[in-house]
Scaffold this active site. Structure first.
Site: not given
Length: 350
Positions: A151-152, A155, A227
């Site tokens: 997930h990170e 980004h 988000d």
């Protein structure tokens, strides 16, 4: 209680006006006042002869932040590696109170580490704590840590490949504040005007976490809640406040937000100044921007799957990566600048 409160408000206002009108030009008295809510002041207070001169105090720029840091570090022993100009460049958006807190936090960290002087690392770690929140000691499974890492990393990768994206300063899968992982991006300079392409890049980056999860696992989790909230609000502002929808044009469809009022000052009081058809178009335009950005995020991450996996492996091994480590692990350069051209030149093309 509402009637009584209104009565007290009126009495206070009238007394202030009476006292101010009682001054003449010979007393040498200057009346000063400060407020965070100038848009809710009674107009009687702002007439000539009263509070008729207004001075707007904005957040400090880089030069101002460096000067503030010098003030708050006068009594703090600093190591030779401390660069206040670099700290000022890495703290856009921080107020004077925030910078004072940063110095205090850095001094506390240095004291806990039994250091004789505050180092640059202490300031950077203190900034991370202030911006990202304190660490939370959660026991996560291997599967949860891997999903958070993807997930990170979603980004972060988009922060490296989207033109105009803010540089990725740090990525961590250590739970901080209310988040299970954090990707911290910071602008290179103070920004006061935001091009549409930059806002689009921000939305694409915000949706990178959900996009990465969908690509790798084919499923969705609740981790993208914040988000989605931020991306939706930004897209709605583009449509309703900044005239960035071709279907609606340059029409104000939402008021200027006041962050000092409860509820962030968003939304009209009473009936909205547009009909159901316009409301439907607003919703459709917001959804279009979100959907297009989501598809762009997935497309870019699929094209950079190798770099995505490499960053995940590094995060699982080290938990936190700085800017230089991220570039080294992925082999990617920082995001390219936005391609812009003057409107005058564009207008000459036929």
């Amino acid at each position: 209680m509402a009637i009584g409160a209104a009565s007290e408000h009126e009495q206070t206002l009238q007394q202030i006006l009476t006292e101010m009108d009682g001054f003449t030009g010979r007393e040498g008295v200057i009346v000063l006042a400060a407020t965070n809510q100038p848009d809710v002041l009674d107009r009687a207070l702002l007439r000539p002869g009263r509070f008729d001169r207004r001075v707007v105090v904005n957040l400090p720029d880089k030069v101002g932040r460096e000067a503030i840091l010098k003030v708050h570090t006068r009594e703090v022993p600093l190591a030779d590696d401390v660069r206040l100009d670099e700290l000022a460049a890495t703290t856009p958006g921080l107020s004077g109170a925030d910078l004072k807190n940063l110095v205090n936090e850095a001094a506390l960290l240095a004291a806990r580490r039994e250091e004789s002087a505050v180092r640059q690392k202490d300031f950077l770690d203190a900034l991370e704590k202030i911006v990202l929140g304190p660490e939370r000691p959660l026991l996560l499974t291997r599967e949860d840590r891997e999903r958070i890492a993807y997930h990170e990393s979603g980004h972060a990768i988009l922060g490296l490949v989207m033109p105009g994206a803010d540089p990725v300063h740090r990525v961590t899968i250590v739970p901080r504040g209310q988040a299970l992982g954090v990707t911290y991006q910071r602008p290179q300079t103070d920004r006061y005007n935001y091009p549409e392409a930059y806002l689009r890049a921000k939305i694409v980056g915000m949706l990178g976490g959900r996009a990465a999860e969908e690509i790798v696992y084919g499923t969705r989790t609740t981790g993208a809640e914040n988000d989605i909230e931020q991306a939706t609000q930004l897209a709605r502002n583009m449509v309703t406040r900044w005239g960035m929808s071709d279907k609606l044009g340059m029409v104000q469809l939402a008021p200027r937000e006041n962050p000092y009022l409860s509820g962030a000052g968003g939304g009209y009081v009473g009936a909205k100044p547009f009909g159901e058809e316009t409301a439907r178009i607003i919703d459709a335009e917001v959804q279009r921007i979100i959907n297009e950005s989501h598809e762009q995020a997935k497309s870019l991450l699929k094209a950079h799957r190798k770099e995505l996996d490499a960053l995940v492996d590094a995060l699982l091994a080290r938990e936190t990566l700085g800017e230089e480590e991220i570039l080294e692990v992925t082999g990617l350069p920082p995001a390219p600048p936005l391609e812009t051209r003057p409107l005058a030149m564009a207008g000459r093309e036929k």
